[in-house]
Design a protein around this motif. Structure first.
Motif, short mmCIF file in Angstrom:
data_model
loop_
_atom_site.label_atom_id
_atom_site.label_comp_id
_atom_site.label_asym_id
_atom_site.label_seq_id
_atom_site.Cartn_x
_atom_site.Cartn_y
_atom_site.Cartn_z
N THR A 41 20.66 -4.24 19.82
CA THR A 41 20.89 -4.38 21.26
C THR A 41 21.46 -5.76 21.59
O THR A 41 22.29 -5.89 22.49
N GLU A 42 21.03 -6.79 20.86
CA GLU A 42 21.56 -8.14 21.08
C GLU A 42 23.03 -8.22 20.68
O GLU A 42 23.83 -8.87 21.36
N GLN A 45 25.05 -6.47 23.41
CA GLN A 45 25.17 -7.32 24.59
C GLN A 45 26.20 -8.42 24.38
O GLN A 45 26.98 -8.74 25.28
N SER A 46 26.21 -9.00 23.19
CA SER A 46 27.19 -10.05 22.89
C SER A 46 28.62 -9.49 22.90
O SER A 46 29.53 -10.13 23.42
N ASP A 48 29.66 -6.89 24.57
CA ASP A 48 30.00 -6.61 25.97
C ASP A 48 30.39 -7.89 26.70
O ASP A 48 31.37 -7.91 27.47
#
Length: 81
Positions: A41-42, A45-46, A48
């Protein structure tokens, strides 16, 4: 990666760090492990955030660094470059 593999990897990471003489606190070891092994998920997010930045760049929604830096410095009462 499943939890068992993650824990085994972390255990190996700790063993290697300790063998190399690292004396960081447990919280620091966890933070270092996470920085080297981010969660999916990290990573998403990065990716994105990078895509949004590239979109801004392509659309011309950027500001020259020197101008932005001087504005930030002025707003905090710091010396401008």
């Amino acid at each position: 990666m499943d939890t068992t593999q993650d824990l085994h990897g972390f255990s190996q990471f700790l063993a290697n760090r300790l063998a190399a003489g690292d004396s960081a606190l447990p919280e620091e070891m966890i933070a270092l492990w996470r920085s080297e092994h981010p969660l999916p998920t990290e990573i998403a997010q990065s990716v994105d955030a990078l895509q949004l930045s590239l979109d801004d760049l392509e659309a011309g929604r950027t500001e020259d660094f020197d101008i932005a830096n001087d504005a930030i410095r002025q707003s905090h009462g710091w010396r401008a470059n």
